[in-house]
Scaffold this motif. Structure first.
Motif, PDB file in Angstrom:
ATOM      1  N   MET A 216       0.849  -1.197   0.000  1.00  0.00           N
ATOM      2  CA  MET A 216       0.000   0.000   0.000  1.00  0.00           C
ATOM      3  C   MET A 216       0.891   1.256   0.000  1.00  0.00           C
ATOM      4  O   MET A 216       1.834   1.340   0.780  1.00  0.00           O
TER       5      MET A 216
ATOM      6  N   ASP B 148      -2.465   5.899   0.045  1.00  0.00           N
ATOM      7  CA  ASP B 148      -3.533   4.959   0.426  1.00  0.00           C
ATOM      8  C   ASP B 148      -3.564   4.768   1.941  1.00  0.00           C
ATOM      9  O   ASP B 148      -4.634   4.754   2.567  1.00  0.00           O
ATOM     10  N   SER B 149      -2.399   4.591   2.513  1.00  0.00           N
ATOM     11  CA  SER B 149      -2.300   4.362   3.955  1.00  0.00           C
ATOM     12  C   SER B 149      -2.834   5.577   4.718  1.00  0.00           C
ATOM     13  O   SER B 149      -3.569   5.455   5.699  1.00  0.00           O
TER      14      SER B 149
ATOM     15  N   ARG C 149      -5.042   7.787   3.595  1.00  0.00           N
ATOM     16  CA  ARG C 149      -6.512   7.875   3.427  1.00  0.00           C
ATOM     17  C   ARG C 149      -7.212   6.883   4.364  1.00  0.00           C
ATOM     18  O   ARG C 149      -8.246   7.180   4.952  1.00  0.00           O
ATOM     19  N   LYS C 150      -6.629   5.697   4.490  1.00  0.00           N
ATOM     20  CA  LYS C 150      -7.239   4.658   5.336  1.00  0.00           C
ATOM     21  C   LYS C 150      -7.259   5.113   6.798  1.00  0.00           C
ATOM     22  O   LYS C 150      -8.271   4.995   7.494  1.00  0.00           O
ATOM     23  N   ARG C 151      -6.142   5.643   7.269  1.00  0.00           N
ATOM     24  CA  ARG C 151      -6.064   6.115   8.655  1.00  0.00           C
ATOM     25  C   ARG C 151      -7.047   7.253   8.897  1.00  0.00           C
ATOM     26  O   ARG C 151      -7.692   7.334   9.941  1.00  0.00           O
TER      27      ARG C 151
ATOM     28  N   LYS D 190      -9.859   7.767   7.428  1.00  0.00           N
ATOM     29  CA  LYS D 190     -11.224   7.237   7.487  1.00  0.00           C
ATOM     30  C   LYS D 190     -11.488   6.602   8.862  1.00  0.00           C
ATOM     31  O   LYS D 190     -12.551   6.800   9.456  1.00  0.00           O
TER      32      LYS D 190
END
Ligand SMILES: C[S@@+](CC[C@H](N)C(=O)[O-])C[C@H]1O[C@@H](n2cnc3c(N)ncnc32)[C@H](O)[C@@H]1O
Length: 253
Positions: free
Chosen positions: A1, A5-6, A8-10, A12
């Protein structure tokens, strides 16, 4: 990743967490916990009131944890406590066993107390499950004087989260606060024809069961909440628990 991406994930996950804490369930549950903490008098004051009222000679506390919180403040000549020591390593309880074991050994004459002993005031505050509380109430009735009273802590959970079965889960809106399902056993015994009862609306609900009739104490004739659903309790809280304001009640005596 990749980094983006990482990130954006955190972001969220963080946004979701914020939404949980802003949820009306969370906000209202926290408000009710704070409100309950402000209520007076404490269980200790209520217990001492009954110790004096029934001129108690023998006091028994089931579940004592740190005795400085309650047990050591009870003004009775002969006091006994029962606790297997699950929450307080020092465990200075008189009998370092579960309540079931205590009553078994008491009946068998295996303790330093006579098996014929009767207690004037019994405070049940051990394992807060309905099943265990029912056993503690039944055993306590067998060792209660005719004029005596049984008090139970945590009979008035403010929300369904406070009365969750699992003590260990701290991520509910009630967070660390836990009343367990004690209320179900108390509600059940409010139907027993030989007992009178009430619940003082303070300190998470101090339930009282007695063989003698105190003013405003009553019993329930019909089981209206046969599945012990929290929502049904909540809608009929005052009647199902016979909720009383301790100070108003005391002043009318
Ligand atoms: C809520 S604390 C008691 C608090 C204390 N009564 C007070 O007013 O500050 C519950 C206690 O019950 C004890 N306990 C747990 N299971 C028990 C059981 N089966 N029999 C007796 N006590 C038990 C725990 O070890 C813990 O110390």
């Amino acid at each position: 990743m990749g980094f983006l991406d990482s990130y954006r994930k955190r972001k969220k996950v963080f946004k979701d967490a914020v939404q949980v804490f802003r949820h009306p369930f969370y906000i209202e549950t926290r408000r009710l916990s704070l409100e309950e903490n402000k209520k007076e008098p404490s269980r200790t004051e209520i217990i001492n009131f009954f110790v004096e009222t029934v001129s108690a000679e023998h006091y028994l506390e089931i579940g004592v944890r740190n005795p400085d919180d309650n047990f050591n403040k009870i003004n009775c000549a002969k006091k006994y406590s029962v606790d297997p020591g699950l929450e307080f390593a020092e465990n200075p309880a008189t009998f370092k066993v579960t309540s079931d074991q205590f009553f078994k050994e008491l009946a068998a004459g295996a303790l330093s107390l006579p098996s014929s002993i009767k207690f004037d005031v019994i405070f049940i505050d051990g394992l807060h499950t309905a099943d265990q509380t029912e056993k503690d109430i039944q055993n306590s009735i067998n060792y209660l004087t005719e004029e005596g009273v049984i008090l139970l802590h945590d009979c008035n959970p403010p929300t369904e989260f406070h009365q969750r079965e699992c003590h260990g889960f701290k991520h509910s809106p009630a967070q660390n606060y836990w009343n367990g399902t004690t209320w179900k056993a108390f509600y059940k015994f409010r139907h027993q024809p030989s007992l009178y009862s009430a619940c003082f609306d303070t300190d998470w609900g101090v339930g009282i069961l007695s063989k003698r009739k105190f003013p405003a104490f009553n019993r329930l004739e019909q089981l209206e909440n046969s599945y012990f659903e929290f929502d049904i309790l909540n809608k009929n809280r005052s009647q199902h628990l016979n909720l009383l304001d301790f100070n108003l009640w005391k002043n009318k005596l």
